[in-house]
Structures are given as C-alpha cells and as structure tokens.
Design a protein around this motif. Structure first.
Motif, PDB file in Angstrom:
ATOM      1  N   SER A 169     -11.668  26.452  13.798  1.00  0.00           N
ATOM      2  CA  SER A 169     -12.960  25.837  13.504  1.00  0.00           C
ATOM      3  C   SER A 169     -12.816  25.024  12.225  1.00  0.00           C
ATOM      4  CB  SER A 169     -14.040  26.919  13.340  1.00  0.00           C
ATOM      5  OG  SER A 169     -13.738  27.758  12.236  1.00  0.00           O
ATOM      6  N   TRP A 170     -13.927  24.477  11.765  1.00  0.00           N
ATOM      7  CA  TRP A 170     -13.924  23.633  10.572  1.00  0.00           C
ATOM      8  C   TRP A 170     -14.968  24.109   9.578  1.00  0.00           C
ATOM      9  CZ3 TRP A 170     -10.123  20.048  10.399  1.00  0.00           C
ATOM     10  CH2 TRP A 170      -9.556  19.641  11.621  1.00  0.00           C
ATOM     11  N   ASP A 171     -14.582  24.250   8.333  1.00  0.00           N
ATOM     12  CA  ASP A 171     -15.571  24.408   7.269  1.00  0.00           C
ATOM     13  C   ASP A 171     -16.152  23.047   6.896  1.00  0.00           C
ATOM     14  OD1 ASP A 171     -15.278  27.137   7.159  1.00  0.00           O
ATOM     15  OD2 ASP A 171     -13.790  27.088   5.551  1.00  0.00           O
ATOM     16  N   PHE A 172     -15.312  22.008   6.966  1.00  0.00           N
ATOM     17  CA  PHE A 172     -15.773  20.622   6.853  1.00  0.00           C
ATOM     18  C   PHE A 172     -14.982  19.809   7.860  1.00  0.00           C
ATOM     19  CE2 PHE A 172     -15.628  16.278   5.195  1.00  0.00           C
ATOM     20  CZ  PHE A 172     -16.988  16.044   4.994  1.00  0.00           C
ATOM     21  N   PRO A 173     -15.608  19.344   8.934  1.00  0.00           N
ATOM     22  CA  PRO A 173     -14.879  18.627   9.982  1.00  0.00           C
ATOM     23  C   PRO A 173     -14.351  17.291   9.467  1.00  0.00           C
ATOM     24  CG  PRO A 173     -17.247  18.532  10.374  1.00  0.00           C
ATOM     25  CD  PRO A 173     -17.046  19.482   9.240  1.00  0.00           C
ATOM     26  N   PRO A 174     -13.374  16.738  10.165  1.00  0.00           N
ATOM     27  CA  PRO A 174     -12.718  15.524   9.661  1.00  0.00           C
ATOM     28  C   PRO A 174     -13.649  14.323   9.591  1.00  0.00           C
ATOM     29  CG  PRO A 174     -12.032  16.022  11.912  1.00  0.00           C
ATOM     30  CD  PRO A 174     -12.799  17.198  11.437  1.00  0.00           C
ATOM     31  N   HIS A 175     -13.619  13.647   8.460  1.00  0.00           N
ATOM     32  CA  HIS A 175     -14.367  12.415   8.234  1.00  0.00           C
ATOM     33  C   HIS A 175     -13.419  11.354   7.675  1.00  0.00           C
ATOM     34  CE1 HIS A 175     -17.935  14.890   8.718  1.00  0.00           C
ATOM     35  NE2 HIS A 175     -18.706  13.820   8.604  1.00  0.00           N
ATOM     36  N   VAL A 176     -13.705  10.132   8.015  1.00  0.00           N
ATOM     37  CA  VAL A 176     -12.936   9.015   7.476  1.00  0.00           C
ATOM     38  C   VAL A 176     -13.465   8.675   6.087  1.00  0.00           C
ATOM     39  CG1 VAL A 176     -12.350   6.573   7.759  1.00  0.00           C
ATOM     40  CG2 VAL A 176     -12.446   8.084   9.763  1.00  0.00           C
ATOM     41  N   VAL A 177     -12.533   8.484   5.163  1.00  0.00           N
ATOM     42  CA  VAL A 177     -12.857   8.011   3.819  1.00  0.00           C
ATOM     43  C   VAL A 177     -12.397   6.560   3.724  1.00  0.00           C
ATOM     44  CG1 VAL A 177     -12.414   8.287   1.353  1.00  0.00           C
ATOM     45  CG2 VAL A 177     -12.675  10.307   2.818  1.00  0.00           C
ATOM     46  N   ARG A 178     -13.310   5.694   3.335  1.00  0.00           N
ATOM     47  CA  ARG A 178     -13.001   4.273   3.192  1.00  0.00           C
ATOM     48  C   ARG A 178     -12.755   3.948   1.716  1.00  0.00           C
ATOM     49  NH1 ARG A 178     -17.038  -0.778   4.876  1.00  0.00           N
ATOM     50  NH2 ARG A 178     -15.614  -2.494   4.303  1.00  0.00           N
ATOM     51  N   VAL A 179     -11.605   3.329   1.457  1.00  0.00           N
ATOM     52  CA  VAL A 179     -11.274   2.883   0.104  1.00  0.00           C
ATOM     53  C   VAL A 179     -11.299   1.353   0.128  1.00  0.00           C
ATOM     54  CG1 VAL A 179      -9.652   3.012  -1.811  1.00  0.00           C
ATOM     55  CG2 VAL A 179      -9.812   4.898  -0.172  1.00  0.00           C
ATOM     56  N   TYR A 180     -12.412   0.819  -0.345  1.00  0.00           N
ATOM     57  CA  TYR A 180     -12.570  -0.640  -0.399  1.00  0.00           C
ATOM     58  C   TYR A 180     -12.104  -1.136  -1.760  1.00  0.00           C
ATOM     59  CZ  TYR A 180     -14.859  -5.069  -1.400  1.00  0.00           C
ATOM     60  OH  TYR A 180     -15.110  -6.359  -1.792  1.00  0.00           O
ATOM     61  N   ALA A 181     -11.358  -2.230  -1.755  1.00  0.00           N
ATOM     62  CA  ALA A 181     -10.895  -2.808  -3.021  1.00  0.00           C
ATOM     63  C   ALA A 181     -10.896  -4.326  -2.920  1.00  0.00           C
ATOM     64  CB  ALA A 181      -9.506  -2.298  -3.379  1.00  0.00           C
ATOM     65  N   LYS A 182     -11.086  -4.949  -4.068  1.00  0.00           N
ATOM     66  CA  LYS A 182     -11.000  -6.402  -4.170  1.00  0.00           C
ATOM     67  C   LYS A 182     -10.039  -6.733  -5.304  1.00  0.00           C
ATOM     68  CE  LYS A 182     -13.793 -10.607  -4.650  1.00  0.00           C
ATOM     69  NZ  LYS A 182     -15.173 -11.159  -4.854  1.00  0.00           N
ATOM     70  N   TYR A 183      -9.115  -7.650  -5.017  1.00  0.00           N
ATOM     71  CA  TYR A 183      -8.057  -7.966  -5.964  1.00  0.00           C
ATOM     72  C   TYR A 183      -7.943  -9.466  -6.205  1.00  0.00           C
ATOM     73  CZ  TYR A 183      -6.216  -3.282  -4.869  1.00  0.00           C
ATOM     74  OH  TYR A 183      -6.056  -1.931  -4.690  1.00  0.00           O
ATOM     75  N   GLY A 184      -7.554  -9.789  -7.416  1.00  0.00           N
ATOM     76  CA  GLY A 184      -6.962 -11.072  -7.715  1.00  0.00           C
ATOM     77  C   GLY A 184      -5.486 -10.831  -7.993  1.00  0.00           C
ATOM     78  N   THR A 185      -4.779 -11.889  -8.358  1.00  0.00           N
ATOM     79  CA  THR A 185      -3.355 -11.766  -8.657  1.00  0.00           C
ATOM     80  C   THR A 185      -3.069 -12.425  -9.995  1.00  0.00           C
ATOM     81  OG1 THR A 185      -2.712 -11.731  -6.319  1.00  0.00           O
ATOM     82  CG2 THR A 185      -1.025 -12.383  -7.910  1.00  0.00           C
ATOM     83  N   ALA A 186      -2.518 -11.646 -10.923  1.00  0.00           N
ATOM     84  CA  ALA A 186      -2.139 -12.184 -12.228  1.00  0.00           C
ATOM     85  C   ALA A 186      -0.772 -12.857 -12.167  1.00  0.00           C
ATOM     86  CB  ALA A 186      -2.130 -11.071 -13.269  1.00  0.00           C
ATOM     87  N   HIS A 187       0.129 -12.262 -11.365  1.00  0.00           N
ATOM     88  CA  HIS A 187       1.495 -12.783 -11.320  1.00  0.00           C
ATOM     89  C   HIS A 187       2.170 -12.251 -10.072  1.00  0.00           C
ATOM     90  CE1 HIS A 187       4.814 -14.843 -13.236  1.00  0.00           C
ATOM     91  NE2 HIS A 187       5.600 -13.780 -13.154  1.00  0.00           N
ATOM     92  N   ILE A 188       3.047 -13.064  -9.494  1.00  0.00           N
ATOM     93  CA  ILE A 188       3.782 -12.652  -8.311  1.00  0.00           C
ATOM     94  C   ILE A 188       5.173 -13.269  -8.376  1.00  0.00           C
ATOM     95  CG2 ILE A 188       2.976 -14.559  -6.851  1.00  0.00           C
ATOM     96  CD1 ILE A 188       2.798 -12.517  -4.541  1.00  0.00           C
ATOM     97  N   GLU A 189       6.186 -12.466  -8.000  1.00  0.00           N
ATOM     98  CA  GLU A 189       7.562 -12.939  -8.005  1.00  0.00           C
ATOM     99  C   GLU A 189       8.217 -12.596  -6.681  1.00  0.00           C
ATOM    100  OE1 GLU A 189       9.571 -12.845 -12.208  1.00  0.00           O
ATOM    101  OE2 GLU A 189       8.419 -11.002 -11.961  1.00  0.00           O
ATOM    102  N   LYS A 190       8.973 -13.539  -6.167  1.00  0.00           N
ATOM    103  CA  LYS A 190       9.676 -13.348  -4.907  1.00  0.00           C
ATOM    104  C   LYS A 190      10.961 -12.557  -5.124  1.00  0.00           C
ATOM    105  CE  LYS A 190       9.740 -17.797  -4.443  1.00  0.00           C
ATOM    106  NZ  LYS A 190       9.986 -19.175  -3.921  1.00  0.00           N
ATOM    107  N   LEU A 191      11.315 -11.762  -4.114  1.00  0.00           N
ATOM    108  CA  LEU A 191      12.518 -10.937  -4.171  1.00  0.00           C
ATOM    109  C   LEU A 191      13.401 -11.199  -2.971  1.00  0.00           C
ATOM    110  CD1 LEU A 191      10.997  -7.479  -5.207  1.00  0.00           C
ATOM    111  CD2 LEU A 191      12.430  -8.938  -6.635  1.00  0.00           C
ATOM    112  N   GLN A 192      14.691 -11.171  -3.200  1.00  0.00           N
ATOM    113  CA  GLN A 192      15.678 -11.179  -2.132  1.00  0.00           C
ATOM    114  C   GLN A 192      16.468  -9.889  -2.258  1.00  0.00           C
ATOM    115  OE1 GLN A 192      16.155 -13.634   0.303  1.00  0.00           O
ATOM    116  NE2 GLN A 192      17.470 -12.087   1.239  1.00  0.00           N
ATOM    117  N   GLY A 193      16.397  -9.035  -1.233  1.00  0.00           N
ATOM    118  CA  GLY A 193      17.072  -7.754  -1.385  1.00  0.00           C
ATOM    119  C   GLY A 193      17.229  -7.015  -0.076  1.00  0.00           C
ATOM    120  N   GLN A 194      17.650  -5.769  -0.186  1.00  0.00           N
ATOM    121  CA  GLN A 194      17.936  -4.933   0.961  1.00  0.00           C
ATOM    122  C   GLN A 194      17.069  -3.685   0.936  1.00  0.00           C
ATOM    123  OE1 GLN A 194      20.100  -5.444   3.614  1.00  0.00           O
ATOM    124  NE2 GLN A 194      19.211  -3.567   4.454  1.00  0.00           N
ATOM    125  N   VAL A 195      16.330  -3.444   2.023  1.00  0.00           N
ATOM    126  CA  VAL A 195      15.544  -2.222   2.193  1.00  0.00           C
ATOM    127  C   VAL A 195      16.311  -1.298   3.133  1.00  0.00           C
ATOM    128  CG1 VAL A 195      13.374  -1.222   2.989  1.00  0.00           C
ATOM    129  CG2 VAL A 195      13.379  -3.466   1.879  1.00  0.00           C
TER     130      VAL A 195
END
Length: 256
Positions: free
Chosen positions: A163-189
C-alpha cells in the motif's frame, strides 16, 4: 556568434564553475522501458548528462545528473533517473521533500587550461568517463525554459499487503535560464558497464555524443507537486538501485 564575457570572480571560487553538458541519442524503446506509466517518451530519444561542481549547503557538491527526454501531461521535459552526489547531507532531505533521486557517488571533474576531464563512480564502478579539449567559444543561445520530472512517494510499512502512505505523484521542476558563457568541446565519452548505474546497457549510445561547457544564468526555478501516477502501475518502479530511479529488478542489484 553572439558576444559573451567569460564569468569573472575571485580565484578558486566554485560559484562560477561551468557545467559539463553531454548529450547523445539512444533507442526510443530503451527510454520507454525506464519510464513509469504516466510519463511518456519525448520527441527524441535523447539522454542528457550534466556534471557539475556547485555550492550546496555552503560547500562544494560534485554531482552527475542523468536525464532522458520525457513528457508529462503534454508538457515537454526530462525525467531524472539519478543524481550522483558526493555529500550525504543533501541526499535524504532531497528525497523526502521533493522525491529528488539523489544518491551517493564520487565525481572527479576538473579543467586544466583547455583540457577537461570527468569521471563518475558508484559502488566501486566507474560508469562514466569524459576526456576532451576546449575548441573555442560557442554561440550564446536565447533564454530558455526547462522542465524536469521527479517522483515523490512513500510506501506503506506492511510488506504483505502493499500500500502507500503517500502514493506516487509527479514533481515538476520548472526553470528558466540565460547563458553567461559557453565553450565547445571535442572529446571522448565512455560508458562503462555497471550493475548499479547501467547507462551503458540501458541507454546505449546510438549517436556520437556532443559536449560543451555551460555557465548558466539562473532566472527562475519553481518546484511544484503535480498530478498523481497510477499507484498500482508505479509499484514495480518503487524498487530502485541505490536511491536512483534505475529499476531495481531489471537494472541491477536490488535493494533489500
């Protein structure tokens, strides 16, 4: 290319550490298997990994966020499978209050001149590695909004009659962003096999990964309790690995 100014601050201040962003495409069916009923796959089978060092509780928190493209109630966003962090103080309260799937992991992340290195380990397995070089500044994107989906729930104590003491609920995390700086990368994952963080087996790379360093501007963030999920349908997803949202029965070692 839009002009940008690299963040300035006191030497050694962790507040301006850029986030290492990694994104690749996987199989649509692979994402669908990891989503509980009520959360739908996004338009693209995208996986986004964010490696960071950011002050939490007034000390550095090294972390690794694993998200997959997913929608809820027709709203585009990302479902968070796990957030491996290196300070226990922020784990349990985050679970209890928001359902944020934080768990203990070790992240090494640094930049030396134009060389960038990161690796993430949990339970003795290094499941993710990145090595790369900065190749130049990237174009500043427009301000943008994001949604992350977490799940808050609490099962009942009677193991013979689930059973559930608190059944599953979706939590929404809303965010708004700007960008101060961005750099490109060349690499291996590199995704390494791990029974505890099964990125390599459950979300295999089907395209070459993109990577970049991103210094965000935090414009807005709101965490809200959204609608419920089907309690019976979610029950198999309540068994998770190490506090993440990787499924315990299908993804590796199962919690006691």
């Amino acid at each position: 290319m839009t002009d940008s100014n690299a963040p300035m601050g006191k030497p050694g201040d962790i507040l301006n550490w850029p986030m290492l962003k990694i994104r690749y495409k996987t199989d649509a069916e692979a994402i669908a298997k990891l989503l509980p009923p009520g959360i739908e796959p996004g338009k693209e089978p995208g996986v986004t990994i964010t490696i960071y060092n950011f002050p939490v509780l007034n000390e550095p928190e090294y972390g690794c966020v694993v998200n997959v493209d997913a929608n809820y109630n027709g709203i585009e966003g990302e479902y968070t499978l796990g957030i491996a962090i290196d300070q226990e103080a922020a784990i349990y309260g985050s679970h209890e209050r928001w359902g944020q799937p934080k768990y203990y992991g070790e992240t090494q992340y640094f930049r030396l001149m134009d060389y960038v290195s990161a690796k993430v380990s949990h339970r003795g397995y290094t499941f993710l590695e990145f090595k790369g070089q900065v190749t130049g500044e990237g174009e500043i994107p427009p301000e943008h909004e994001t949604n992350e989906w977490w799940i808050k729930h609490l099962r009942g104590v009677d193991m013979e009659n689930p059973s559930w003491d608190f059944p599953p609920h979706v939590v929404r995390v809303y965010a708004k962003y700007g960008t101060a700086h961005i750099e490109k990368l060349q690499g291996q994952v590199t995704l390494n096999d791990s029974p505890w963080d099964p990125l390599a087996s459950k979300l295999p790379m089907r395209t070459e990964a993109e990577a970049w360093l991103w210094t965000p501007i935090f414009l807005d963030r709101r965490i809200t309790l959204e609608g419920p999920l089907d309690p019976e349908g979610f029950m198999p997803f309540a068994d998770t690995i190490g506090g993440s949202r990787w499924p315990g029965e299908n993804g590796g070692p199962k919690q006691a």
